[in-house]
Structures are given as structure tokens and as C-alpha cells.
Design an enzyme around this catalytic site. Structure first.
Site, mmCIF file in Angstrom:
data_model
loop_
_atom_site.group_PDB
_atom_site.id
_atom_site.type_symbol
_atom_site.label_atom_id
_atom_site.label_comp_id
_atom_site.label_asym_id
_atom_site.label_seq_id
_atom_site.Cartn_x
_atom_site.Cartn_y
_atom_site.Cartn_z
ATOM 1 N N HIS A 470 75.163 30.425 48.642
ATOM 2 C CA HIS A 470 75.332 30.592 50.087
ATOM 3 C C HIS A 470 76.760 30.886 50.535
ATOM 4 O O HIS A 470 76.967 31.412 51.627
ATOM 5 C CB HIS A 470 74.846 29.334 50.798
ATOM 6 C CG HIS A 470 74.304 29.595 52.174
ATOM 7 N ND1 HIS A 470 74.742 30.631 52.976
ATOM 8 C CD2 HIS A 470 73.361 28.959 52.908
ATOM 9 C CE1 HIS A 470 74.090 30.611 54.126
ATOM 10 N NE2 HIS A 470 73.243 29.619 54.111
ATOM 11 N N TYR A 586 69.569 21.986 64.636
ATOM 12 C CA TYR A 586 70.437 23.100 64.248
ATOM 13 C C TYR A 586 69.589 24.364 64.127
ATOM 14 O O TYR A 586 68.549 24.362 63.484
ATOM 15 C CB TYR A 586 71.092 22.784 62.902
ATOM 16 C CG TYR A 586 72.038 23.833 62.359
ATOM 17 C CD1 TYR A 586 73.409 23.623 62.394
ATOM 18 C CD2 TYR A 586 71.574 25.021 61.789
ATOM 19 C CE1 TYR A 586 74.294 24.559 61.865
ATOM 20 C CE2 TYR A 586 72.443 25.964 61.277
ATOM 21 C CZ TYR A 586 73.801 25.725 61.317
ATOM 22 O OH TYR A 586 74.671 26.661 60.808
ATOM 23 N N THR A 599 78.189 32.902 61.188
ATOM 24 C CA THR A 599 77.135 32.262 61.972
ATOM 25 C C THR A 599 77.715 31.337 63.027
ATOM 26 O O THR A 599 78.883 30.959 62.971
ATOM 27 C CB THR A 599 76.194 31.435 61.076
ATOM 28 O OG1 THR A 599 76.952 30.400 60.422
ATOM 29 C CG2 THR A 599 75.500 32.301 60.056
#
Length: 772
Positions: A470, A586, A599
Site C-alpha cells: 500500500h 473512515y 487520499t
């Protein structure tokens, strides 16, 4: 020794007869071809740099301006500012060549002025975000200012075809919100979560921070926002990802699933070969910058910065912090099968064709050799604690054959895992799809190289998936890659009637070579230590993939609501029924409208959402009240999502303020409490149909099941969902078995019930009010 000898291109010895030189022409030819390929790439990168450097202009316009300036000069007419004459005066020579040079320099000045005017005008235009807040869809009209803005953006975006990174210099910086605005948004977001007493305490902490140390931290952050390309992204990558010491598997890495309604072939080698070839073709498009940049409504560009590290990228473990290592080129991949690692060269003058790669994959599948000691579970080190892996790497993988083999894995374009089990999907047996997701999320804990940018996974029945690291990029980027891979088999005929790849090899593909390892007993013990951690993580995680096919986006659009907002409200209702309370939620949104954007967090648990959920649970509430509250909640969520995309979020700003406070060694009770709040409901929508390649109306079987991730909080849920066409949703729900408060199977049923209640609510409302 025979393997080592065959790897030498040439050798020599001295005899009584003189020098005796031996050389391998094939190896020298490969070296020559590698050099030629490298120089071709350098030239291509140089050309792309020029193209991107002058975009939205074009190099040919320089010669056009030069021709005009020269013609005007020789007609004894003065060009603007008479630059040609001024340059001639400096040269003190009026010969033809000096006149041409003066004209060229004058043209260059005019050309650069035009280029920079176009670029900065486009940047100013892209700073405007008012178009984001206008309603879109059937029955809505775009305002005149927005129409004019779109026209101007199109004009100043240039007429030549943009390359992948052409808009990077024209994208605006991520704006820094004011401290007061962020404090106001934060307090509003936590109001549904706190009682009056705790809310008043939080108001006091926020006020003290805003009027105290917050001002100083904001000034430092303001300097960073002007000095750097993006005031968030480098710190986010460093402190959220690379400094994390917990295992990547489940905690950070995520997975993606095949288009489950398609079965192009059931032959593992054929599907693997085709997908590998598709990935390599996309890598070439990225390297040459021939991949079209992502554009919203075909006009507004998104940042392409993250695409650079899709391939040839690895996360390197460190004692305190990891680093992302990217190589400019790689002519091989690494394949893992039954505990063994193989180096597969996929370039021989060109990218190997699928039928040629299939030959290589079949050679691996037919190889009956056994894993070397410690080789089978070696990748458990990448799945375990980061500090432990860094220490083991330093002790056992810095020299000799271990270093050589590790370099081959880390420098590979990507890793392929040929699993020895099928990936199954059966609508009548949901557990098979659940198991499919678990295989991709963690596998056996040692059959994915979790450090690589992504590991391509292939089941024995030809179904595929991936596991992605990630830190290097966000899910939308790898989703784009996956969309390319899945749709290639639609746009191109890849398999014959038997399920094998089409065509016959035009050359003998390089034979895969086993990687060699010398893993000592102490290293094997270290691998076993990681395996204990990995095994406990796998035993603790549970996953449920819920396929909702009762209705989809089509019905939501009839309700005139945002599909994403609708599903977020369904999750709020489901969570309230599951936990009996509201919790911090979230949702990830992108900030790629800005340079190097990644993001931002949307907080779906709003005051409006909580009011609607309470009304749904209140038997005294009327249908009219519930529908109006739902509309208000969805509208509020949409605005919050748009704010986050436009740089008006809450959490990234607070995160950066916290980083500054740590650098200054200043304690802030407010920031410490905010950053320690658990995200018990962590959600994300998987992008679908980002490009025109995926036309679900034409190819409905191309629907992907999306992907998922592990829970963020020990007593929370991880929920990823994908809006698959007009009539279907997929929800990937994960939780930890060790928590008595959560159960992904129970929560999936809560989601199903919430969606059913919302549909019944609107059907009832329409029956009472017609089509209002």
C-alpha cells in the site's frame, strides 16, 4: 559449479602456447541487446521530458514561431520588442548565420513566454473547484460559469495528445485549510459520537489549541505547503506507512479479485501467461508515457505521479523505517510455485507473447524439484514484523547467493504466485467466495512476496487475483492496472478452443532458472519466528464477501441519490444496529486533483446521518420524515466528499499539524486525543470502470468482485465495497475473531437488512407520493 560457469560470458587462461580466450556469443549478444534497449529507453524518456516540459504547447510550434520571426526580420519589419535586432547588437555581427541565430533566440523567448502563459493559465483554471459542487446527471443543467470554465480548460489544455505525465506541471498544489475551518469541521464531525459533557470538553480543547500552539504549528505548515509539491504526501508515506513496524500482511496490504462471471480459460499456465503479458504491455505504456492520463469528464486531469512505481518496485525493510526502492528497468519477473522461486526472463528483443510465456510457465509447473532448506517459507519474513525482517535481511542476505537471489526478487517487474489450489466462486455457496478473498489477502502467509508493489496470484483453475503493497500508491492506481488486465481478454482474442493461448512461439523463450539459496539454521529459526506471527494473524482474521443482487445503482439513481452516499448511510444503519452506537467512520477519497495528491478522509458519521438512523429505529417516525432525513444525510455526505477532494478535509491537516508538533517537541492534548481515536468502521469504495475499456452494458460479464483489506481497529470492521454495474454490489467485510464485539458474517446480514429497509422505505414513499 556448472551453473556458475554457464553464467560467465567469457573467460581466459594462459598456456605455454599463449592466451586462450573463450567467450559465449549468446551472452554477449544479450548484453549488447540490453545496452541498446537501455539507450532506447533513455532517448524515449528524454523525448517525453521535452514533451511534458512544454505541454500544453508543442515543440513544432517553436519552429513555426522561428519561421515567422525570420520572415518578418528579413522583410525589415520589427518583431515585438525587436528582440532579433537586440540580439544582433550583442553579437556585433550581421552575417546570415548570426541573423538566423538572433531570430532563433528571439523565437525561443517568445515561445517560452507563450508556453509558460498557457501552463500557468491552465493551473489557475484548475484551481477553481466550483464545478465539483454542481449537481450532475439527467434532468440537471450545468451553470453558464461552469460551462465557460470547461471550455477554457479544454482550450488551454492544448490540441496535441497528452502523455501520462503531461499535466503534472499544470496541476495546482494542495491548498492548506485555515485552522479555524478545520477545527469547525472536526467538532461538527464528532458531535454524533459524544454526549454533551464530552463534547463541551472537546470544544474547550479545540479552542485552546486553535488560540494557542495551533497558530505556531500552522505557520510552519504554511511554509511547507509553499515549499513542497504537496504538504501531505511525503509525510503520509513516511509516517503512516514506512515507519509502521507491524506486519504488512492483513494490516496494510490489500487484495483484488478476478471478474468472477467470466471463465476465459481453466488452464492455469495459459491464464498466467496471458495476464503476465497484459501487465508487461501496460508497463511499456507507462514507461513510454503512452497511457492516457485519467481525466474527470474527459476534461479535468488527475495526478499521475503514483503510476511511476507500479512496476519494478519493492518496499525495503529497515530497523526504524522502510524505504521504497524503484528501478527504471527490469527484464524479468519472479514466479513462486510449491515453495520454489524461479527467475523468468520476459524480454528477448521484445516482450514475449502469451504463447511463449505459457511455455515458460508450463516448465515451472512440470518441474518436480524440491524446495531448498528454508526456501518454501522464506516470504514469511515479508509478512511478519518489519524490524525482525530488517535484522534478518542484514544478517543473512547481504552477501553471497542469498543477496543475489534476493536482488532478483526485489528487482523483478512483479512477482507471480502459481497456487496449488483453485479459486472458486459459487453463488449457491458463499463460503467459496469468502475463501477466495482470504487466499488473496494472506494465502498461506508465505506464498506472497508482501514487499513487492503487487503479487499476481493464479489458481489451478485459471482464476486470478492480486495482493498489493500500500505504501507506494493507493487502490485506484492498481485498480486501473487490474481493469486493463481484465478487459484485455475481451478486447483481444487470447485463447483457442482448448483453453491454451493462441499462436505458436516464434522463438525459444529463455528457460526459467531456479533461484539459489543457502539459508543457515539460524536464518530458518528466524523464518519460523515470523511464521508464528503470521499464523496468529491468519487465525485471527475473518472475512465475508457479501454479494448483494437484489438491486443496485439503477434503483438508487431512481431515488435521485448519490450511490456512494446511499451505501454509506446503509453502513451507518447496519453498524448502529450491530454495535448499538455510532463510532468514528473512515471513508477514503482521493485528492489527485492536486499535484502528488493521494487520499483524504471523509467522515460519514455526520449529524444528519445519525438523525436519519435514529428515525429509522424510531417506530413513531413517518415515511416522509425518514425519506427527507435520508436525502439531507446523503446531500451532507456528498458535500463532505467533495470538500475532501477539493483539499478541505479534516484528518490530513490534523495529521500534518501533529507531525510538526513532534518535530518541535511540543505536546498538544487536543492532537494526541484526535490522532488516537480508533476508526472502528473503516470503509472504502473500489473504483470501477475508470476508463472506457470497461463497458458493462456491452460486456456485463466483465464485472469485477472488487477487493478488500483487514480491519483498522482490533474491535472494528474493514469494509470495502464496489458498485458493480446497475444491479449488484459487493461488500468485503473483515474483522478479528479475537474481538467478541464484531462478526463479519453478522455484519453482512445487517448490511443486507439495511439495504432492504431502505428500498422498502422508498417504495412505500413512492406509493404514497407518486414520483416525487
Amino acid at each position: 559449479m556448472a551453473e556458475a560457469h554457464s553464467a560467465v560470458a567469457f573467460s581466459f587462461s594462459i598456456t605455454h602456447e599463449g592466451w586462450d580466450v573463450n567467450f559465449d556469443r549468446e551472452v554477449l549478444h544479450l548484453v549488447w541487446q540490453s545496452g541498446i534497449r537501455s539507450w532506447k529507453k533513455r532517448i524515449a524518456r528524454f523525448q517525453n521530458s521535452i514533451h511534458n516540459g512544454v505541454y500544453p504547447g508543442h515543440l513544432w510550434s517553436l519552429w513555426l514561431i522561428f519561421s515567422i520571426v525570420t520572415a518578418v526580420h528579413y522583410m525589415d519589419r520589427a518583431v515585438p520588442f525587436d528582440l532579433a535586432a537586440k540580439f544582433l547588437y550583442l553579437f556585433n555581427d550581421t552575417s546570415t548565420r548570426w541573423q538566423l541565430l538572433a531570430c532563433f533566440l528571439a523565437a525561443l523567448v517568445y515561445w517560452l513566454a507563450i508556453i509558460f502563459t498557457l501552463r500557468y493559465t491552465l493551473k489557475l483554471l484548475l484551481m477553481y473547484k466550483g464545478w465539483m459542487y454542481e449537481a450532475r446527471g439527467k434532468g440537471t443543467k450545468t451553470s453558464l460559469p461552469t460551462k465557460m470554465w470547461f471550455i477554457c480548460v479544454r482550450i488551454f489544455s492544448g490540441w496535441n495528445t497528452p502523455k501520462l505525465y503531461s499535466f503534472q506541471g499544470s496541476l495546482p498544489r494542495l491548498p492548506l485549510p485555515s485552522l479555524h475551518d478545520t477545527m469547525s469541521r472536526y467538532l461538527r464531525s464528532v458531535r454524533p459520537l459524544l454526549d454533551d459533557k464530552n463534547y463541551q470538553r472537546m470544544e474547550r480543547l479545540a479552542s485552546e489549541f486553535e488560540n494557542g500552539i495551533g497558530k505556531k504549528l500552522q505557520r510552519y505548515l504554511w511554509l511547507k505547503s509553499w515549499w513542497s509539491s504537496n504538504y501531505v504526501s511525503d509525510w503520509w508515506e513516511e509516517y503512516v506507512y514506512l515507519r509502521g513496524r507491524s506486519p504488512l500482511m492483513i494490516n496494510s496490504n490489500f487484495y483484488g479479485i478476478d471478474a468472477i462471471f467470466m471463465t476465459p480459460t481453466s488452464i492455469q499456465a495459459a491464464r498466467a501467461a496471458s495476464v503476465i503479458n497484459s501487465c508487461l504491455v501496460m508497463r511499456r505504456l507507462v514507461e513510454r508515457q503512452e497511457l492516457e492520463p485519467m481525466m474527470i469528464q474527459g476534461v479535468v486531469p488527475l495526478c499521475s505521479w503514483q503510476y511511476e512505481r507500479i512496476f519494478n518496485t519493492t518496499r525495503i525493510p529497515g530497523m526504524e523505517t522502510d524505504k521504497i526502492q524503484h528501478w527504471q528497468d527490469s527484464n524479468h519477473i519472479v514466479v513462486y510455485h510449491k515453495g520454489r522461486y524461479f527467475k523468468v526472463v520476459i524480454y528477448k528483443g521484445r516482450i514475449l507473447k502469451p504463447c511463449e510465456i505459457q511455455v515458460q510457465i508450463e516448465q515451472i509447473l512440470n518441474d518436480k524439484s524440491e524446495p531448498l532448506p528454508g526456501e518454501e517459507k522464506l516470504a514469511a519474513l515479508t509478512a511478519g514484523e518489519r524490524t525482525h525482517w530488517a535484522n534478518v535481511r542484514r544478517m543473512f542476505f547481504t552477501k553471497g547467493v542469498n543477496k543475489t537471489s534476493l536482488d532478483i526478487i526485489e528487482k523483478a517487474a512483479f512477482v507471480v504466485a502459481l497456487d496449488d489450489i483453485p479459486y472458486e466462486f459459487d453463488q449457491k455457496d458463499p463460503s467459496k467466495l469468502d475463501n477466495y478473498g482470504k487466499i488473496l489477502l494472506h494465502g498461506k502467509g508465505y506464498d506472497r512476496w508482501f514487499d513487492k508493489s503487487f503479487t499476481l496470484c493464479v489458481g489451478t483453475n485459471g482464476r486470478i487475483g492480486f495482493n498489493a503493497e500500500h505504501s507506494w500508491a493507493d487502490a485506484a492506481v492498481i485498480s486501473h492496472v487490474w481493469e486493463w488486465v481484465v478487459t484485455t481478454q475481451i478486447h483481444e482474442t487470447r485463447y483457442d478452443k482448448t483453453g491454451n493461448t493462441l499462436g505458436k512461439p516464434e522463438l525459444t523463450p529463455p528457460t526459467p532458472t531456479r533461484l539459489n539459496w543457502e539459508i543457515r539454521f539460524e536464518c530458518q529459526e528466524a523464518i519460523d519466528k515470523s511464521m508464528k506471527v503470521v499464523k496468529s494473524l491468519i487465525e485471527d482474521i475473518d472475512l465475508r464477501i457479501y454479494v448483494h443482487d437484489h438491486y443496485g445503482k439503477g434503483f438508487i439513481k431512481q431515488c435521485r441519490l448519490s450511490p456512494d452516499a446511499y451505501l454509506q448511510m446503509a453502513l451507518q444503519l447496519a453498524y448502529y444496529r450491530d454495535a448499538g452506537r455510532f463510532d468514528l467512520t473512515y471513508e477514503a477519497s482521493m485528492t489527485r486533483l492536486f499535484r502528488e495528491g493521494r487520499t483524504e478522509t471523509v467522515r460519514p458519521c455526520t449529524i444528519e446521518a445519525s438523525n436519519w438512523v435514529k428515525a429509522m429505529e424510531n417506530p413513531k417516525s413517518t415515511t416522509e420524515e425518514r425519506v427527507q432525513l435520508l436525502r439531507t444525510a446523503c446531500q451532507r455526505h456528498q458535500v463532505a466528499y467533495q470538500d475532501a477532494m477539493c483539499g478541505k478535509g479534516i484528518d490530513r491537516h490534523l495529521f500534518c499539524l501533529y507531525v510538526v508538533s513532534k518535530y518541535l517537541e511540543v505536546d498538544s492534548p487536543f492532537l494526541q486525543e484526535v490522532l488516537s481515536e480508533p476508526w472502528r468502521l473503516s470503509t472504502s469504495q473500489t473504483p470501477h470502470g475508470q476508463t472506457g475499456r470497461m463497458d458493462l452494458n456491452k460486456y456485463p460479464e466483465c464485472i469485477s468482485a472488487g477487493g478488500g483489506f483487514g480491519p483498522v481497529a482490533d474491535d472494528g470492521y474493514g469494509v470495502s465495497y464496489i458498485i458493480a454495474g446497475e444491479d449488484m454490489f459487493f461488500f468485503h467485510v473483515s474483522n478479528k475473531r479475537s474481538s467478541s464485539k464484531t462478526d463479519c458474517h453478522r455484519f453482512a446480514k445487517r448490511i443486507e437488512k439495511a439495504l432492504a429497509d431502505m428500498k422498502a422505505l422508498y417504495i412505500d414513499y413512492k406509493s404514497q407520493n407518486g414520483n416525487k
